[in-house]
Design a protein around this motif. Sequence first.
Motif: not given
Length: 326
Positions: A294-304, A317-326
């Motif tokens: 998978x092509x990941x374009x950017x990640x952001x923390x959940x709060x963002x 974006x080109x590909x996916x944007x994903x949220x991450x849990x801290x």
Amino acid sequence: MQAIEITQPGGPEVLQLTQRPKPVPGPGEVLIEVHAAGINRPDVFQRQGSYPPPAGASDLPGLEVAGTIVGGDPSPTGLKQGDSVCALLAGGGYAQYCVAPAVQCLPAPKGLSMVEAAALPETYFTVWSNVFDRGRLNAGETLLVHGGASGIGTTAIMLARAFGHTVYATAGSDERVRAIEAMGCTHGINYHTQDFVAETKALTQGLGVDVILDMVAGKYLERNIQALADDGRLVVIALLGGSKGTLYCNDIMRRRLTVTGSTLRSRPPAFKGHVALALHQHVWPLLEAGTIRPRIHATFPLADAAKAHAMMDSGEQIGKIVLTME
């Protein structure tokens, strides 16, 4: 748990961090501790008030996650508590915990990060069920993908190329065209400066393409019909250009064309489980071998989450944007 809720219909700013009770899995469901959650265009539509969740689903946005099974009964699927999985949801993914039907869970592919695994379910379930099942893309046939730089688009390009198909795709800039060609697209088309009908006709010696995956609809309907080869299939999966278009039925009859479409979110778990089994058999080996990724374009923390949606709204974006849990 922490979660992102939609306070009212509107722009990205209506996404707010909140506290919610941890969900409780019901029959046939598992509880997942979420490590990452993918963002998809239907989440934007839900935020704007035009795509409510189906009855019984969480009101929280989020249609795909990767994480660890920490509750419920996954045993009928061969999974177990403690396993790392990715899962397709009807809602609730923007949170530290979520529930999912066990049949909609797949083992996280070996060699992929949790962020990459979270970017799989919504797009891979959608592409497989629409391009290969509904669209019946067969050996030696050609595919045209609209929105080639999106999460769905990049997935369709990589999957179809992995199975040996010639793939054409539209994108909104020369930069995005170069990006999708680098991912395997046989020929990219800048829809701002080029006519995709003329381009696909020229690229196929006037025959047209066998299958079109369309997220635009609206005015694209008539042009898609022109771009199809005889016996071709048009599969509509989104309405970014509107829900109405012109359809000339004599072309459908004379050239034996098929016009179809589907939505995924409201389909029952049994259907999604069937797609999950097909993906595990045909696609997971490609992911674990590194043939596709998978092509990941950017990640952001959940709060963002609001910032992540602002990026989605911008279309950069080109590909996916994903949220991450801290």
